[in-house]
Design a protein around this motif. Structure first.
Motif, PDB file in Angstrom:
ATOM      1  N   TRP A 286      14.936  95.975  -6.173  1.00 34.25           N
ATOM      2  CA  TRP A 286      15.831  95.938  -7.335  1.00 34.25           C
ATOM      3  C   TRP A 286      15.860  94.575  -8.015  1.00 34.25           C
ATOM      4  O   TRP A 286      16.849  94.144  -8.574  1.00 34.25           O
ATOM      5  N   GLY A 287      14.681  93.914  -7.974  1.00 39.95           N
ATOM      6  CA  GLY A 287      14.457  92.798  -8.886  1.00 39.95           C
ATOM      7  C   GLY A 287      14.911  91.431  -8.423  1.00 39.95           C
ATOM      8  O   GLY A 287      14.980  90.497  -9.217  1.00 39.95           O
ATOM      9  N   VAL A 288      15.247  91.290  -7.140  1.00 35.70           N
ATOM     10  CA  VAL A 288      15.598  89.969  -6.617  1.00 35.70           C
ATOM     11  C   VAL A 288      14.348  89.346  -5.995  1.00 35.70           C
ATOM     12  O   VAL A 288      13.657  89.980  -5.194  1.00 35.70           O
ATOM     13  N   GLU A 289      14.066  88.123  -6.387  1.00 36.00           N
ATOM     14  CA  GLU A 289      12.869  87.445  -5.873  1.00 36.00           C
ATOM     15  C   GLU A 289      13.250  86.531  -4.714  1.00 36.00           C
ATOM     16  O   GLU A 289      14.389  86.082  -4.604  1.00 36.00           O
ATOM     17  N   TRP A 290      12.290  86.266  -3.845  1.00 41.68           N
ATOM     18  CA  TRP A 290      12.535  85.389  -2.697  1.00 41.68           C
ATOM     19  C   TRP A 290      11.276  84.596  -2.419  1.00 41.68           C
ATOM     20  O   TRP A 290      10.168  85.015  -2.746  1.00 41.68           O
ATOM     21  N   SER A 291      11.459  83.433  -1.848  1.00 35.18           N
ATOM     22  CA  SER A 291      10.312  82.667  -1.363  1.00 35.18           C
ATOM     23  C   SER A 291      10.702  81.994  -0.055  1.00 35.18           C
ATOM     24  O   SER A 291      11.880  81.904   0.288  1.00 35.18           O
ATOM     25  N   VAL A 292       9.683  81.544   0.660  1.00 34.77           N
ATOM     26  CA  VAL A 292       9.852  81.075   2.030  1.00 34.77           C
ATOM     27  C   VAL A 292       9.782  79.554   2.072  1.00 34.77           C
ATOM     28  O   VAL A 292       8.971  78.950   1.366  1.00 34.77           O
TER      29      VAL A 292
END
Length: 386
Positions: A123-129
């Motif tokens: 649902w359009g939430v971005e994430w990075s590590v």
């Protein structure tokens, strides 16, 4: 003096036993009853006794636990959920909208990673590590759309340590909130809100319950408005802790301090044994002086906890064999119970991160060190290692 004000000046051990645990006004029972009830008689339309109308919205047993949770973490509002992941899901839906960005740890719990990668991302939430043990790595991962920075310390299963105060500074400078998963440490060993975190997450299944007999989750915050927002979503989404589960966790919390002392003591002895064992190639335990996060852990924790991971000579098959040969250490997922558990993260708890940036070493074994006699634990592991 209000209960909240009174508990704020008490030691942790006293708060754990007494906060939220007011004697039942009807009978004088010293333990909050299990209100196994779905709905409540109203005194006229809208006339609620004690604010109770329907147990998804509020239940007296859950209220007792939620007051206790807030006191344990020195927060303003505690919320209890059906599982740790239900707590995380509520938090993410309450605070994020499509287009927002989250920084997650490179050694996050597999279930948390799966929630971001397979559910929230849709649902359009971005994430990075990022490597959250390095504040500069976290700062580099932040974007103008970053709303949350997510931290586990100690982390699962590599026992990485994050400097909560340092990452809180990074988060707040970016206009983001810091979330700390405090499951491994428990509120007894670590107080993230006092170190600058905005939200604390727990799987209460683990050390809070402490007896491998209940599944639950918690959120604790220091901000009343944020607490109200999360409580609205808790009710709107409905994944609440049931009354019996709430009662079991409250019962477990009463002995949290003494259990964590013993877990930490036993784990320290086991980590030392493993370091000197010829078939062990690496030991992950923040209490060891050569652990890269040892100094930070010593600064922000009261003790080093009951979780130990280690790598064995001979690769994946050798690690699986150690798990299969253990007897006192029960082969099983989860952690934080009074009994010792052993598992192979690559094939068990962390299978969901296989092939991703969070993949764990194939030769890794994870221990949840229980509160049995440490000599019996050491003998079992020595035999399992062959």
């Amino acid at each position: 003096m209000s209960d909240e004000h009174q508990h704020a000046h008490q030691s942790f051990e006293t708060r754990a036993i007494h906060a939220g645990n007011t004697a039942d006004p009807l009978t004088g029972a010293v333990v909050p009853p299990i209100y196994q009830v779905s709905t409540y008689k109203q005194d006229g339309v809208g006339g609620l006794r004690g604010g109770y109308e329907y147990s998804r919205s509020a239940n007296p047993t859950r209220t007792a636990l939620e007051e206790n949770l807030a006191a344990l973490e020195s927060g303003r509002r505690g919320l209890a959920f059906a599982s740790g992941l239900a707590a995380e899901d509520c938090l993410l839906r309450a605070l994020l909208v499509p287009g927002d960005h989250v920084v997650i740890p490179n050694d996050a719990y597999g279930g948390t990673f799966r929630l971001f990668a397979k559910v929230v991302e849709r649902w359009g939430v971005e994430w990075s590590v990022a490597d959250t043990s390095d504040a500069a790595s976290v700062r580099a991962a932040v974007t103008p759309r970053t709303k949350l920075i997510w931290v586990e310390t100690p982390s699962n299963p590599l026992l990485g340590i994050t400097d909560i105060a340092a990452v809180a500074e990074v988060a707040h400078a970016a206009g983001a909130r810091l979330v700390v998963d405090n499951t491994f440490a428990s509120p007894y060993l670590q107080q993230p809100l006092a170190l600058g975190a905005d939200i604390v997450v727990h799987s209460m299944t683990k050390y809070m319950g402490g007896h491998s007999d209940v599944v639950g989750g918690a959120l604790v915050v220091n901000d009343d408005a944020l607490g109200e927002e999360l409580a609205f979503h808790q009710n709107a989404m409905g994944a609440v802790a049931g009354p019996f589960d709430s009662w079991l966790v409250l019962r477990g919390i009463k002995t949290l301090a003494v259990r964590m002392d013993r877990h930490s003591l036993n784990a320290g002895r086991i980590a030392e044994m493993l370091v000197s064992h010829p078939k062990v190639t690496q030991v992950y335990y923040p209490g060891l002086p050569d652990h890269p996060g040892h100094e930070v852990a010593a600064k922000q924790m009261r003790g080093f906890g009951g979780m130990v991971s280690f790598r064995v000579e001979g690769g994946e098959e050798a690690a699986v064999e150690v798990c299969n040969r253990a007897r006192l250490f029960t082969l099983g997922e989860s952690l934080g119970g009074v009994e010792s558990l052993i598992e192979h993260p690559g094939r068990m708890t962390h299978a969901s991160v296989a092939g991703s940036a969070l993949e764990v070493p194939a030769d890794l074994v994870r221990l949840s060190v229980g509160i049995e006699a440490v000599d019996d634990q050491l003998a079992d592991l020595t035999r399992a290692l062959g």
